[in-house]
Write a protein that holds these residues in place. Structure first.
Motif, mmCIF file in Angstrom:
data_model
loop_
_atom_site.group_PDB
_atom_site.id
_atom_site.type_symbol
_atom_site.label_atom_id
_atom_site.label_comp_id
_atom_site.label_asym_id
_atom_site.label_seq_id
_atom_site.Cartn_x
_atom_site.Cartn_y
_atom_site.Cartn_z
ATOM 1 N N ARG A 180 0.857 -1.190 0.000
ATOM 2 C CA ARG A 180 0.000 0.000 0.000
ATOM 3 C C ARG A 180 0.890 1.237 0.000
ATOM 4 O O ARG A 180 2.058 1.174 0.391
ATOM 5 C CB ARG A 180 -0.878 0.032 1.264
ATOM 6 N N CYS A 181 0.296 2.346 -0.420
ATOM 7 C CA CYS A 181 1.033 3.618 -0.441
ATOM 8 C C CYS A 181 0.983 4.228 0.961
ATOM 9 O O CYS A 181 -0.091 4.367 1.553
ATOM 10 C CB CYS A 181 0.411 4.554 -1.470
ATOM 11 N N CYS A 184 -1.253 7.337 1.112
ATOM 12 C CA CYS A 184 -2.691 7.016 1.118
ATOM 13 C C CYS A 184 -3.108 6.561 2.518
ATOM 14 O O CYS A 184 -4.175 6.936 3.012
ATOM 15 C CB CYS A 184 -3.017 5.931 0.103
ATOM 16 N N THR A 224 -6.882 11.142 -4.047
ATOM 17 C CA THR A 224 -6.763 9.969 -4.917
ATOM 18 C C THR A 224 -5.295 9.730 -5.216
ATOM 19 O O THR A 224 -4.567 10.671 -5.517
ATOM 20 C CB THR A 224 -7.519 10.222 -6.243
ATOM 21 N N HIS A 225 -4.892 8.470 -5.157
ATOM 22 C CA HIS A 225 -3.484 8.169 -5.343
ATOM 23 C C HIS A 225 -2.966 8.593 -6.720
ATOM 24 O O HIS A 225 -3.550 8.250 -7.735
ATOM 25 C CB HIS A 225 -3.236 6.672 -5.131
ATOM 26 N N GLU A 226 -1.852 9.295 -6.725
ATOM 27 C CA GLU A 226 -1.169 9.675 -7.972
ATOM 28 C C GLU A 226 0.264 10.066 -7.632
ATOM 29 O O GLU A 226 0.506 10.895 -6.760
ATOM 30 C CB GLU A 226 -1.906 10.853 -8.633
ATOM 31 N N SER A 227 1.231 9.441 -8.326
ATOM 32 C CA SER A 227 2.641 9.724 -8.021
ATOM 33 C C SER A 227 3.136 10.989 -8.712
ATOM 34 O O SER A 227 4.073 11.620 -8.256
ATOM 35 C CB SER A 227 3.506 8.534 -8.440
ATOM 36 N N GLU A 285 3.050 3.195 -7.819
ATOM 37 C CA GLU A 285 2.174 2.713 -6.740
ATOM 38 C C GLU A 285 2.619 3.199 -5.363
ATOM 39 O O GLU A 285 1.796 3.388 -4.484
ATOM 40 C CB GLU A 285 2.152 1.173 -6.721
ATOM 41 N N HIS A 288 3.470 9.377 -3.894
ATOM 42 C CA HIS A 288 2.223 10.149 -3.932
ATOM 43 C C HIS A 288 2.616 11.628 -3.839
ATOM 44 O O HIS A 288 3.186 12.046 -2.827
ATOM 45 C CB HIS A 288 1.409 9.705 -2.708
#
Ligand SMILES: [Zn+2]
Ligand SMILES: [Zn+2]
Ligand SMILES: [Zn+2]
Length: 330
Positions: A180-181, A184, A224-227, A285, A288
């Motif tokens: 998991r991130c 997040c 929302t997850h985004e790198s 993944e 973030h």
């Protein structure tokens, strides 16, 4: 100027004796206002509005720390590592108005600035020499502000700055264990507990981090997850919630201090995947993007050093001479 690697912490510093220790001379006019008699060299421009020729602009830094031409030429010197200060050093002029700051500009002006930043990152990531693109703002003389006109800075470097590297490694380690991130997970816990949340706007959250480096440190981070920041900015639709939350968070910061550092932490250049750097594999993944705002609270609280990359305008070879010859008591 050259880059030297600290063999113990493995972080790069930029140093050299060819830059004056004092700040550049003051001019009677501003080089970044529209119609300046001595305009800076323009790299990219956002379309103008309200009668201004542009709304945000990327220009070459007048006294750049990094230079775009050539190869890094990394080489060893015994146990030490050095390379030439190859990179890009730009100024992102945030607003055509001399007093148009991110905390008082209009929604569309802040959005144009954010889009320009994203566009410059995307553009510079096409250059495989550059491993990381930093965007940061130093506001106030104690923050190292260089120009009166509202500007942020951009550097493209042949290495990943220390603080980001720590985050990347930590993000990767957490992902290896939990898949998991970590960001997040922080967000969901903070939203659940609600004790350090500043504000939520659509898909964006402003919060005070659990372990701050300075009093009143705050982060603005997508829910929302985004790198990658530039991928977020490239999505259709305006950056409405982000621009509002950024402006409001800066307004909050300014109630405790007019001086602050702001920095975007973003994914490194993974266009050319590196086998030796493991964090490239799960980067999308495990990382973030987020914006950190660190206010400066005067001498009492200034016990920290906030630097993405340490910069010394004096080499240790020159420094040692002065210190060696210093008159001391005993
Ligand atoms: Zn100006
Ligand atoms: Zn995430
Ligand atoms: Zn960060």
């Amino acid at each position: 100027m050259e880059l030297r690697k600290d063999p113990i912490t493995r972080s790069w510093v930029i140093t050299g004796d060819d830059v004056p220790e004092s700040s550049p001379r003051a001019e009677s006019f501003c080089g970044f206002c529209p119609n300046s008699p001595a305009p800076a060299q323009v790299i990219s421009t956002s379309p103008g509005s309200d009668g201004f020729p542009w709304s945000a602009q990327a220009v070459v830094h007048p006294t750049p720390l990094y230079h775009i031409e050539g190869e890094p030429g990394r080489r060893g010197d015994g146990l030490y590592d050095r390379m030439r200060s190859i990179g890009a050093h730009e100024l992102l002029v945030e607003n055509p108005r001399h007093d148009g700051h991110l905390w008082n500009a209009s929604d569309s002006e802040v959005e144009q600035f954010l889009r320009l930043a994203a566009q410059r990152i995307q553009d510079l990531k096409r250059d495989q020499r550059f491993k990381y693109i930093s965007i940061f703002k130093n506001h106030g003389s104690n923050a190292g502000q260089e120009f009166e006109h509202p500007t942020s800075q951009l550097t493209a470097t042949t290495f990943v700055p220390r603080r980001v590297l720590y985050e990347l490694r930590a993000g990767r380690d957490y992902f290896e264990q939990k898949e998991r991130c970590v960001f997040c997970d922080i967000l969901s816990q903070e939203e659940r507990q609600g004790v350090r949340m500043l504000e939520t706007r659509g898909d964006y959250i402003a919060l005070c981090p659990y372990a701050p480096r300075v009093p009143y440190e705050s982060w603005v981070i997508p829910r929302t997850h985004e790198s990658s920041f530039e991928r977020t900015a490239a999505r259709p639709g305006p950056l409405r919630d982000l621009r509002i939350l950024l402006r409001r968070t800066l307004q909050r910061t300014r109630t405790v201090s007019e001086e602050f550092h702001l920095v975007l932490h973003n994914s490194p250049n993974s266009t050319y995947r590196s086998e030796s750097l493991g964090y490239w594999k799960t980067i999308d993944e495990d990382y973030h993007w987020h914006i950190e705002i660190l206010p400066i609270l005067g001498a009492k609280a200034r016990s920290y050093t906030f630097k993405e990359v340490y910069y010394s305008p004096l080499t240790s070879e020159t420094a040692v001479k002065r210190l060696r010859d210093a008159k001391i008591d005993a």
